[in-house]
Design a protein around this motif. Structure first.
Motif, PDB file in Angstrom:
ATOM      1  N   UNK A  71       0.785  -1.227   0.000  1.00 46.07           N
ATOM      2  CA  UNK A  71       0.000   0.000   0.000  1.00 46.07           C
ATOM      3  C   UNK A  71       0.814   1.274   0.000  1.00 46.07           C
ATOM      4  N   UNK A  72       2.129   1.153  -0.073  1.00 47.91           N
ATOM      5  CA  UNK A  72       2.993   2.340  -0.033  1.00 47.91           C
ATOM      6  C   UNK A  72       3.323   2.831  -1.436  1.00 47.91           C
ATOM      7  N   UNK A  73       3.486   4.146  -1.564  1.00 53.51           N
ATOM      8  CA  UNK A  73       3.913   4.739  -2.827  1.00 53.51           C
ATOM      9  C   UNK A  73       5.443   4.648  -2.941  1.00 53.51           C
ATOM     10  N   UNK A  74       5.969   4.793  -4.151  1.00 56.26           N
ATOM     11  CA  UNK A  74       7.416   4.666  -4.333  1.00 56.26           C
ATOM     12  C   UNK A  74       8.251   5.562  -3.425  1.00 56.26           C
ATOM     13  N   UNK A  75       7.786   6.792  -3.151  1.00 56.49           N
ATOM     14  CA  UNK A  75       8.591   7.684  -2.312  1.00 56.49           C
ATOM     15  C   UNK A  75       8.619   7.257  -0.843  1.00 56.49           C
ATOM     16  N   UNK A  76       7.822   6.247  -0.498  1.00 61.51           N
ATOM     17  CA  UNK A  76       7.822   5.705   0.858  1.00 61.51           C
ATOM     18  C   UNK A  76       8.647   4.423   0.968  1.00 61.51           C
ATOM     19  N   UNK A  77       9.290   4.032  -0.137  1.00 59.03           N
ATOM     20  CA  UNK A  77      10.064   2.800  -0.181  1.00 59.03           C
ATOM     21  C   UNK A  77      11.554   3.106  -0.318  1.00 59.03           C
ATOM     22  N   UNK A  78      12.380   2.172   0.124  1.00 57.71           N
ATOM     23  CA  UNK A  78      13.825   2.310  -0.062  1.00 57.71           C
ATOM     24  C   UNK A  78      14.188   2.003  -1.513  1.00 57.71           C
ATOM     25  N   UNK A  79      15.435   2.307  -1.885  1.00 56.86           N
ATOM     26  CA  UNK A  79      15.873   2.033  -3.251  1.00 56.86           C
ATOM     27  C   UNK A  79      15.769   0.557  -3.600  1.00 56.86           C
ATOM     28  N   UNK A  80      16.182  -0.310  -2.687  1.00 54.00           N
ATOM     29  CA  UNK A  80      16.096  -1.738  -2.940  1.00 54.00           C
ATOM     30  C   UNK A  80      14.656  -2.208  -3.060  1.00 54.00           C
ATOM     31  N   UNK A  81      13.778  -1.667  -2.228  1.00 50.72           N
ATOM     32  CA  UNK A  81      12.365  -2.034  -2.310  1.00 50.72           C
ATOM     33  C   UNK A  81      11.749  -1.576  -3.628  1.00 50.72           C
ATOM     34  N   UNK A  82      12.093  -0.369  -4.080  1.00 53.97           N
ATOM     35  CA  UNK A  82      11.556   0.123  -5.351  1.00 53.97           C
ATOM     36  C   UNK A  82      11.988  -0.772  -6.509  1.00 53.97           C
ATOM     37  N   UNK A  83      13.244  -1.217  -6.482  1.00 52.24           N
ATOM     38  CA  UNK A  83      13.711  -2.076  -7.571  1.00 52.24           C
ATOM     39  C   UNK A  83      13.029  -3.444  -7.518  1.00 52.24           C
ATOM     40  N   UNK A  84      12.729  -3.941  -6.331  1.00 48.43           N
ATOM     41  CA  UNK A  84      11.994  -5.206  -6.235  1.00 48.43           C
ATOM     42  C   UNK A  84      10.557  -5.053  -6.724  1.00 48.43           C
ATOM     43  N   UNK A  85       9.952  -3.896  -6.479  1.00 44.02           N
ATOM     44  CA  UNK A  85       8.624  -3.642  -7.050  1.00 44.02           C
ATOM     45  C   UNK A  85       8.709  -3.634  -8.575  1.00 44.02           C
ATOM     46  N   UNK A  86       9.776  -3.027  -9.105  1.00 47.28           N
ATOM     47  CA  UNK A  86       9.958  -3.004 -10.558  1.00 47.28           C
ATOM     48  C   UNK A  86      10.109  -4.419 -11.115  1.00 47.28           C
ATOM     49  N   UNK A  87      10.781  -5.293 -10.372  1.00 49.39           N
ATOM     50  CA  UNK A  87      10.903  -6.683 -10.807  1.00 49.39           C
ATOM     51  C   UNK A  87       9.545  -7.372 -10.763  1.00 49.39           C
ATOM     52  N   UNK A  88       8.785  -7.132  -9.702  1.00 51.19           N
ATOM     53  CA  UNK A  88       7.435  -7.712  -9.623  1.00 51.19           C
ATOM     54  C   UNK A  88       6.587  -7.249 -10.800  1.00 51.19           C
ATOM     55  N   UNK A  89       6.687  -5.979 -11.141  1.00 51.53           N
ATOM     56  CA  UNK A  89       5.944  -5.453 -12.294  1.00 51.53           C
ATOM     57  C   UNK A  89       6.385  -6.152 -13.578  1.00 51.53           C
ATOM     58  N   UNK A  90       7.695  -6.374 -13.729  1.00 48.87           N
ATOM     59  CA  UNK A  90       8.203  -7.046 -14.923  1.00 48.87           C
ATOM     60  C   UNK A  90       7.693  -8.481 -15.025  1.00 48.87           C
ATOM     61  N   UNK A  91       7.405  -9.101 -13.880  1.00 44.69           N
ATOM     62  CA  UNK A  91       6.941 -10.484 -13.846  1.00 44.69           C
ATOM     63  C   UNK A  91       5.424 -10.616 -13.949  1.00 44.69           C
ATOM     64  N   UNK A  92       4.731  -9.501 -13.957  1.00 43.62           N
ATOM     65  CA  UNK A  92       3.279  -9.515 -13.799  1.00 43.62           C
ATOM     66  C   UNK A  92       2.553 -10.387 -14.810  1.00 43.62           C
ATOM     67  N   UNK A  93       2.980 -10.374 -16.068  1.00 42.60           N
ATOM     68  CA  UNK A  93       2.274 -11.124 -17.108  1.00 42.60           C
ATOM     69  C   UNK A  93       2.945 -12.459 -17.446  1.00 42.60           C
ATOM     70  N   UNK A  94       3.790 -12.947 -16.527  1.00 39.68           N
ATOM     71  CA  UNK A  94       4.426 -14.238 -16.728  1.00 39.68           C
ATOM     72  C   UNK A  94       5.334 -14.307 -17.934  1.00 39.68           C
ATOM     73  N   UNK A  95       6.285 -13.374 -18.077  1.00 35.11           N
ATOM     74  CA  UNK A  95       7.126 -13.331 -19.274  1.00 35.11           C
ATOM     75  C   UNK A  95       8.049 -14.541 -19.363  1.00 35.11           C
ATOM     76  N   UNK A  96       8.420 -14.890 -20.586  1.00 35.39           N
ATOM     77  CA  UNK A  96       9.416 -15.941 -20.802  1.00 35.39           C
ATOM     78  C   UNK A  96      10.828 -15.384 -20.684  1.00 35.39           C
ATOM     79  N   UNK A  97      10.969 -14.075 -20.865  1.00 35.47           N
ATOM     80  CA  UNK A  97      12.293 -13.448 -20.883  1.00 35.47           C
ATOM     81  C   UNK A  97      12.247 -12.135 -20.119  1.00 35.47           C
ATOM     82  N   UNK A  98      13.201 -11.976 -19.191  1.00 35.19           N
ATOM     83  CA  UNK A  98      13.401 -10.709 -18.483  1.00 35.19           C
ATOM     84  C   UNK A  98      14.657 -10.050 -19.037  1.00 35.19           C
ATOM     85  N   UNK A  99      14.553  -8.774 -19.401  1.00 34.52           N
ATOM     86  CA  UNK A  99      15.699  -8.003 -19.885  1.00 34.52           C
ATOM     87  C   UNK A  99      15.949  -6.873 -18.898  1.00 34.52           C
ATOM     88  N   UNK A 100      17.159  -6.832 -18.361  1.00 36.28           N
ATOM     89  CA  UNK A 100      17.474  -5.867 -17.308  1.00 36.28           C
ATOM     90  C   UNK A 100      18.695  -5.042 -17.711  1.00 36.28           C
TER      91      UNK A 100
END
Length: 228
Positions: A141-170
């Motif tokens: 329930x927190x917005x990005x400005x309420x998260x640490x840098x590591x937490x924000x990047x993990x949210x970004x990874x969760x977003x990248x995984x949202x549609x079950x991709x076969x390939x992650x590009x980072x």
């Protein structure tokens, strides 16, 4: 009959036109298998990000082709490429690019809502599962400005995984993180490759992290000199 490689680049070249044309990627042949964790390394300006964007269908090659799951993407129009990026690929960048007005949960829901393959309740449940998997269920329930840098990047990874991709590009996904959080991101990628068969291709300048991947592809002046 053996399945085709997940991703295959054939003679991939990208030239920026101009009075003096600039070649970013030169005649690259590269195959990525399902479940493989690959690091693209090389000197600054060697074409690492340019190659990643070509593999991720974010840019069109000047010559050569990218095949995804046995399909020549050169034959696809802009709408078909956009659908493939949304449904089959996931992207993580150095800057998380989370939308500041949305919560962590809301950011993870964005690609699912765009694909519209699930009802809202199922999307929310899946988004929460991803956040929980990445240790962020209590931050949903927190917005990005309420998260640490590591937490924000993990949210970004969760977003990248949202549609079950076969390939992650980072692209330099740990560039703004401290050593502990950078290692955490690479641990997540390794787990994805090992447990779900998701292929991960990451550009990194960190030799310690690159050494933890299955394979390093080294670029110099746009050419693959090792690891293909």
């Amino acid at each position: 009959m053996n399945a085709p490689p997940l991703v295959q680049a054939r003679g991939l070249t990208r030239v920026l036109p101009g009075v003096v044309p600039v070649t970013l990627v030169r005649d690259v042949d590269l195959t990525i298998a399902a479940g493989e964790f690959v690091a693209i390394t090389g000197p600054s300006g060697s074409g690492k990000s340019s190659l990643l964007y070509l593999l991720g269908l974010l840019d069109r090659p000047t010559a050569g082709s990218v095949w995804l799951e046995g399909r020549d993407t050169a034959e696809l129009d802009a709408a078909e490429l956009a659908y493939l990026r949304l449904a089959r690929l996931g992207f993580v960048f150095q800057f998380h690019f989370l939308l500041p007005e949305f919560t962590a949960l809301g950011n993870v829901l964005i690609p699912m809502r765009k694909l519209a393959a699930l009802p809202e309740r199922a999307m929310r449940a899946h988004a929460m599962e991803l956040l929980d998997r990445l240790g962020l269920a209590d931050q949903a329930g927190k917005r990005p400005d309420q998260l640490s840098g590591g937490q924000r990047q993990r949210v970004a990874i969760a977003r990248a995984l949202a549609n079950g991709p076969r390939l992650i590009l980072a692209d330099e996904p740990t560039g703004n993180l401290d050593t502990r959080n950078a290692q955490g991101v690479f641990d997540i990628f390794a787990s994805l490759a090992r447990e779900s068969g998701t292929a991960v291709v990451t550009v990194t300048h960190d030799e310690h992290l690159a050494a933890q991947t299955h394979r390093r592809v080294v670029l110099v002046d746009g050419r693959v000199v090792d690891g293909a």
